[in-house]
Motif scaffolding. Structure first.
Motif, PDB file in Angstrom:
ATOM      1  N   LEU A  48       1.120  -1.507  -0.080  1.00 13.30           N
ATOM      2  CA  LEU A  48      -0.408  -0.279   0.169  1.00 13.30           C
ATOM      3  C   LEU A  48       0.992   1.459  -0.357  1.00 13.30           C
ATOM      4  O   LEU A  48       0.445   2.577  -0.824  1.00 13.30           O
ATOM      5  CB  LEU A  48      -1.079  -0.209   1.229  1.00 13.30           C
ATOM      6  N   VAL A  49       1.569   1.504   0.538  1.00 14.16           N
ATOM      7  CA  VAL A  49       2.670   2.538   1.166  1.00 14.16           C
ATOM      8  C   VAL A  49       2.888   2.816   0.306  1.00 14.16           C
ATOM      9  O   VAL A  49       3.457   3.799  -1.113  1.00 14.16           O
ATOM     10  CB  VAL A  49       4.027   2.088   2.618  1.00 14.16           C
ATOM     11  N   LEU A  50       4.181   1.049  -0.942  1.00 14.82           N
ATOM     12  CA  LEU A  50       5.077   1.482  -2.135  1.00 14.82           C
ATOM     13  C   LEU A  50       3.944   1.462  -3.440  1.00 14.82           C
ATOM     14  O   LEU A  50       3.870   3.082  -4.273  1.00 14.82           O
ATOM     15  CB  LEU A  50       5.493  -0.239  -2.490  1.00 14.82           C
ATOM     16  N   GLY A  51       2.463   1.298  -3.550  1.00 14.85           N
ATOM     17  CA  GLY A  51       1.551   1.826  -4.467  1.00 14.85           C
ATOM     18  C   GLY A  51       0.351   2.958  -4.308  1.00 14.85           C
ATOM     19  O   GLY A  51       1.306   4.184  -5.429  1.00 14.85           O
ATOM     20  N   TYR A  52       1.150   3.587  -3.158  1.00 15.18           N
ATOM     21  CA  TYR A  52       0.647   4.962  -2.731  1.00 15.18           C
ATOM     22  C   TYR A  52       1.820   6.418  -3.513  1.00 15.18           C
ATOM     23  O   TYR A  52       1.652   7.003  -3.875  1.00 15.18           O
ATOM     24  CB  TYR A  52       0.115   5.746  -1.316  1.00 15.18           C
ATOM     25  N   PHE A  53       2.364   6.140  -3.255  1.00 18.63           N
ATOM     26  CA  PHE A  53       4.069   6.983  -3.929  1.00 18.63           C
ATOM     27  C   PHE A  53       4.923   6.643  -5.080  1.00 18.63           C
ATOM     28  O   PHE A  53       5.891   7.664  -5.354  1.00 18.63           O
ATOM     29  CB  PHE A  53       5.389   6.697  -2.665  1.00 18.63           C
ATOM     30  N   THR A  54       4.581   5.258  -5.418  1.00 19.48           N
ATOM     31  CA  THR A  54       5.199   4.956  -6.589  1.00 19.48           C
ATOM     32  C   THR A  54       4.132   4.788  -7.885  1.00 19.48           C
ATOM     33  O   THR A  54       5.036   5.154  -8.965  1.00 19.48           O
ATOM     34  CB  THR A  54       6.055   3.867  -6.625  1.00 19.48           C
ATOM     35  N   GLY A  55       3.046   4.487  -7.681  1.00 17.11           N
ATOM     36  CA  GLY A  55       2.417   4.161  -9.016  1.00 17.11           C
ATOM     37  C   GLY A  55       2.295   3.069  -9.576  1.00 17.11           C
ATOM     38  O   GLY A  55       1.983   2.423 -10.276  1.00 17.11           O
ATOM     39  N   ALA A  56       2.897   1.701  -8.783  1.00 15.50           N
ATOM     40  CA  ALA A  56       3.978   0.584  -9.356  1.00 15.50           C
ATOM     41  C   ALA A  56       2.432  -0.065  -9.657  1.00 15.50           C
ATOM     42  O   ALA A  56       1.615  -0.618  -8.824  1.00 15.50           O
ATOM     43  CB  ALA A  56       4.839   0.259  -9.036  1.00 15.50           C
ATOM     44  N   ASN A 159     -10.919  -0.296  -2.028  1.00 12.08           N
ATOM     45  CA  ASN A 159     -11.535  -0.356  -0.602  1.00 12.08           C
ATOM     46  C   ASN A 159     -11.853  -1.415  -0.129  1.00 12.08           C
ATOM     47  O   ASN A 159     -11.362  -1.390   1.094  1.00 12.08           O
ATOM     48  CB  ASN A 159     -12.648   0.349  -0.521  1.00 12.08           C
ATOM     49  N   VAL A 160     -11.370  -2.666  -1.027  1.00  9.70           N
ATOM     50  CA  VAL A 160     -11.540  -3.639   0.059  1.00  9.70           C
ATOM     51  C   VAL A 160     -10.171  -4.035   0.595  1.00  9.70           C
ATOM     52  O   VAL A 160      -9.943  -4.108   1.746  1.00  9.70           O
ATOM     53  CB  VAL A 160     -11.241  -5.371  -0.873  1.00  9.70           C
ATOM     54  N   PRO A 467      -3.117   4.956  -4.432  1.00  5.84           N
ATOM     55  CA  PRO A 467      -3.266   5.583  -3.925  1.00  5.84           C
ATOM     56  C   PRO A 467      -4.562   5.935  -3.699  1.00  5.84           C
ATOM     57  O   PRO A 467      -4.850   7.210  -3.345  1.00  5.84           O
ATOM     58  CB  PRO A 467      -2.854   5.865  -5.924  1.00  5.84           C
ATOM     59  N   GLN A 468      -5.712   4.587  -3.300  1.00  7.72           N
ATOM     60  CA  GLN A 468      -6.942   5.605  -2.732  1.00  7.72           C
ATOM     61  C   GLN A 468      -7.480   5.163  -1.391  1.00  7.72           C
ATOM     62  O   GLN A 468      -7.839   5.571  -0.780  1.00  7.72           O
ATOM     63  CB  GLN A 468      -8.260   4.934  -3.610  1.00  7.72           C
ATOM     64  N   ALA A 469      -6.082   4.745  -1.066  1.00  8.55           N
ATOM     65  CA  ALA A 469      -6.207   4.273   0.633  1.00  8.55           C
ATOM     66  C   ALA A 469      -6.451   6.078   1.429  1.00  8.55           C
ATOM     67  O   ALA A 469      -7.006   4.922   2.625  1.00  8.55           O
ATOM     68  CB  ALA A 469      -4.907   3.740   1.102  1.00  8.55           C
ATOM     69  N   LEU A 470      -5.710   6.774   1.708  1.00  3.10           N
ATOM     70  CA  LEU A 470      -6.389   8.080   2.635  1.00  3.10           C
ATOM     71  C   LEU A 470      -7.725   8.262   1.802  1.00  3.10           C
ATOM     72  O   LEU A 470      -7.803   8.624   3.142  1.00  3.10           O
ATOM     73  CB  LEU A 470      -4.642   8.937   1.656  1.00  3.10           C
ATOM     74  N   LEU A 472     -10.225   6.587   2.220  1.00  3.88           N
ATOM     75  CA  LEU A 472     -11.239   5.304   2.449  1.00  3.88           C
ATOM     76  C   LEU A 472     -11.486   6.178   4.403  1.00  3.88           C
ATOM     77  O   LEU A 472     -11.759   5.991   5.073  1.00  3.88           O
ATOM     78  CB  LEU A 472     -10.648   4.219   2.476  1.00  3.88           C
ATOM     79  N   LEU A 473      -9.333   6.018   4.939  1.00  6.06           N
ATOM     80  CA  LEU A 473      -9.258   6.492   6.122  1.00  6.06           C
ATOM     81  C   LEU A 473     -10.153   7.755   6.002  1.00  6.06           C
ATOM     82  O   LEU A 473     -11.080   7.843   7.237  1.00  6.06           O
ATOM     83  CB  LEU A 473      -7.894   6.364   5.782  1.00  6.06           C
ATOM     84  N   ALA A 474      -9.776   8.701   5.488  1.00  7.50           N
ATOM     85  CA  ALA A 474     -10.328  10.413   5.548  1.00  7.50           C
ATOM     86  C   ALA A 474     -12.591   9.646   5.546  1.00  7.50           C
ATOM     87  O   ALA A 474     -12.582  10.620   6.385  1.00  7.50           O
ATOM     88  CB  ALA A 474      -9.974  10.967   4.697  1.00  7.50           C
ATOM     89  N   LYS A 475     -12.333   9.275   5.311  1.00  2.03           N
ATOM     90  CA  LYS A 475     -14.259   9.068   4.346  1.00  2.03           C
ATOM     91  C   LYS A 475     -14.294   8.803   5.931  1.00  2.03           C
ATOM     92  O   LYS A 475     -15.708   9.255   6.478  1.00  2.03           O
ATOM     93  CB  LYS A 475     -14.215   8.323   4.086  1.00  2.03           C
ATOM     94  N   TYR A 476     -14.202   7.412   6.730  1.00  7.77           N
ATOM     95  CA  TYR A 476     -14.441   6.464   8.230  1.00  7.77           C
ATOM     96  C   TYR A 476     -14.047   6.709   9.086  1.00  7.77           C
ATOM     97  O   TYR A 476     -14.752   6.738  10.597  1.00  7.77           O
ATOM     98  CB  TYR A 476     -14.605   5.088   8.313  1.00  7.77           C
ATOM     99  N   GLY A 477     -12.249   7.201   9.535  1.00 10.63           N
ATOM    100  CA  GLY A 477     -11.929   7.308   9.982  1.00 10.63           C
ATOM    101  C   GLY A 477     -11.845   6.484  11.441  1.00 10.63           C
ATOM    102  O   GLY A 477     -12.025   5.394  11.019  1.00 10.63           O
ATOM    103  N   VAL A 478     -12.399   6.686  12.429  1.00 10.31           N
ATOM    104  CA  VAL A 478     -12.436   5.757  13.510  1.00 10.31           C
ATOM    105  C   VAL A 478     -13.261   4.789  13.708  1.00 10.31           C
ATOM    106  O   VAL A 478     -13.319   3.487  14.209  1.00 10.31           O
ATOM    107  CB  VAL A 478     -11.913   6.144  14.782  1.00 10.31           C
ATOM    108  N   VAL A 479     -14.482   5.386  12.632  1.00 12.92           N
ATOM    109  CA  VAL A 479     -15.695   4.221  13.513  1.00 12.92           C
ATOM    110  C   VAL A 479     -15.006   2.647  12.420  1.00 12.92           C
ATOM    111  O   VAL A 479     -15.621   1.436  13.231  1.00 12.92           O
ATOM    112  CB  VAL A 479     -16.733   4.963  12.347  1.00 12.92           C
TER     113      VAL A 479
END
Length: 566
Positions: A48-56, A159-160, A467-470, A472-479
């Motif tokens: 997830l981290v590599l995908g977010y920063f590199t787009g590989a 999202n999965v 790239p889409q991970a953040l 989803l985290l922002a949308k639902y937060g701690v819930v």
């Protein structure tokens, strides 16, 4: 991240794949108190981290191939134990996976309705809350068949992966602490004391061996005795007079070396080689004659061999009664050293119940071991031998089954590649166990297929989801973490309460069964450490074998039901 590194990962995604595996497994080994994330979760986080920063991004072909290999090997390995547990005697443990499935679906659909979760997030919550990585694959595949745009499919699949990562972390911590620490405290039992007591019951009084320990005095030993007291008695009479199981393998009489046949009559001065359980051999001097410490014994080779159990009467037979299906002479001649089930060792105790597909390690003279092998099952295949014809046919049939579509209302119900390959592997593994003349796939080879297939699939999903991970985290937060904890906690607590107060299952077997219904290797590892012996592994292997098949099939079900509820 450096531009050259980004270009390397994007231009050569296989580098990103193996970097995810290497770093992920290293992260998975880091202990956080009693918990380790494990290689699968570590790989997903890294990807997830590599995908977010590199787009590989890895191609869909690599992802689908890896998942097909993993899910088929999973079914193949679990097939014999899965069918062996579908019987009357396994009913009290069969309920645990059913509780897991029903409760997990109920919790996930409740949160889907309350939080308006999309199908991808709901499926990720189910897979992570149940700590079942295979369900991530079947869910992602089911989303790929939805009648939506390609861009929306990619978003839902991302999202999965993200929801699974969050839910798995929360679920892992919950199930480990619940089964090893919280449940014994709430239900007022000492897991270590209860495990020691149950070990004594199952073993008939033998000492409990903690993980990583071995007895200072080995259980199986050999001794050489000069015949005095036993002169004139047959081998059978002498063996029956010993204080436990032991066999006279060979007798040296002058220049002759005689096999210890049961009707051989011993003579004064014979040199007898006695092999057996230590307590029987140690007390043999009074029965046979003095031990000869410096006397060379008869030349004999003893063999240890792994045998896969397939005998039709073996299922649910206790280890102590395995001699019921052996010839009288063999009953005293071979000894069971260990039992392995679903690639995990379980206690080789007198009251341990055997199952079709178990691997037992037997010890004795080569001729006796070979004869026992033909009666009980077949030898473990050599690691280098894999029947690729059988493997290829199984995968082809599984993938074709996955393409079958059954119209249900306005939707089409299909198993997909994952579900089809899982069912095919299940049947092919069962057939291999019943007819061991074909279809060789050594457990070590199957384990490599499962591990590499799953981690490659997980890395591919993580890279594309990064790239889409953040978002989803922002949308639902701690819930979302709260929902994940409850998705794990509610089914586990239901099973603990039902098992403890309704079914009256012994505490060590109860917590092992709950860890198994959750398919949680970290949980059973911590339970064994707390228990001080391997007794909880007996029930863990039963519920694990069933849940490991049923939970992945819930991926498409969750996607379909979440779409109807949301």
């Amino acid at each position: 991240m450096g531009g050259w590194l980004i270009e390397l990962f994007k231009g050569t995604p296989e580098v990103a794949l193996f970097a995810s595996l290497a770093v992920g497994y290293a992260v998975g080994k880091i202990p956080f108190g009693p918990i380790r994330l494990g290689g699968i979760c570590g790989t997903l986080i890294t990807a997830l981290v590599l995908g977010y920063f590199t787009g590989a991004v890895l191609s869909d072909g690599v992802k689908n191939l890896a998942f097909a290999l993993f899910i088929f090997a999973l079914g193949f390995s679990s097939g014999p134990q899965f069918f062996a547990n579908l019987n009357r005697k396994g009913l009290r443990y069969l309920g645990f996976p059913i509780i897991e499935i029903v409760a997990v679906l109920a919790v996930v659909l409740s949160f889907t309705a309350l939080m308006k979760l999309d199908q991808g997030t709901a499926a990720g919550l189910m897979a992570g809350g149940a700590t079942e990585s295979a369900a991530l694959g079947t869910s992602s595949e089911a989303i790929g068949r939805l009648d939506v745009s390609a861009a929306e499919q990619r978003t839902l699949q991302a999202n999965v992966a993200t929801a699974y990562t969050i839910s798995y972390l929360c679920g892992l911590i919950t199930i480990v602490l619940l089964t090893s620490q919280i449940a014994p405290l709430l239900m007022r039992f000492d897991l270590r004391a209860e495990s020691a007591k149950l070990w004594q019951q199952l073993s008939g009084g033998g000492p409990a061996i903690e993980p990583g320990q071995s007895p200072a005095l080995p259980d199986l030993v050999g001794r050489v005795h000069r015949v005095t007291a036993a002169a004139g008695r047959t081998v059978d009479e002498v063996e029956k007079a010993l204080p436990g199981r032991a066999t006279i393998e060979q007798v040296r009489r002058g220049d002759q070396t005689l096999k210890g046949h049961f009707d051989l009559r011993l003579a004064a001065g014979d040199i007898a080689l006695l092999v057996g359980r230590r307590h029987a051999v140690v007390g043999a001097e009074d029965v046979i004659g003095p031990e000869q410490a410096d006397e060379p014994g008869p030349e004999v080779v003893l063999e240890s061999r792994d045998i896969v159990l397939t005998h039709r009467n073996i299922n649910n037979l206790t280890l102590a009664r395995i001699t019921d299906i052996l010839d009288p002479e063999l009953r005293q001649s071979v000894f069971v050293q260990r039992i392995t089930r679903t690639e995990r060792e379980i206690p080789a105790l007198g009251n341990t119940r055997l199952q079709t597909g178990d691997v037992v390690t037997v010890y004795g003279a080569p001729s006796d071991v070979r004869e026992v092998e033909h009666i009980l099952g077949y030898p473990m295949a050599a690691p280098e031998k894999t029947d690729y014809v059988y493997l290829g046919i199984g995968l082809v049939i599984g993938i074709l089954i996955g393409q079958i579509s059954i119209p249900v209302g306005s939707a089409d119900l299909t198993l997909g590649t994952g579900g089809g390959a899982l069912l095919s592997g299940l049947v092919f593994g069962y057939l291999r166990a019943k007819r061991p003349t074909f279809g060789s796939l050594h457990p070590a080879a199957a384990s490599v297929m499962k591990d590499f297939g799953l981690t490659t699939f997980i890395a591919a999903v993580g890279l594309s989801a990064g790239p889409q991970a953040l978002d989803l985290l922002a949308k639902y937060g701690v819930v979302l973490p709260i929902a994940a904890v409850l998705t794990t906690l509610i089914p586990a607590m239901a099973s603990l309460l039902i098992g403890r107060y309704l079914l009256k299952i012994e505490p060590p077997l109860l917590v092992g069964a709950v860890a198994g219904q959750q398919c949680s290797t970290p949980a059973i590892s911590q339970i064994l450490s707390t228990a001080g012996n391997s007794v909880p592994m007996i029930s863990y292997t039963i519920t694990y074998a069933i849940s490991n098949i049923l939970l992945p099939l819930m991926g498409p079900v969750t996607v379909a039901l979440a779409g109807a509820v949301a």
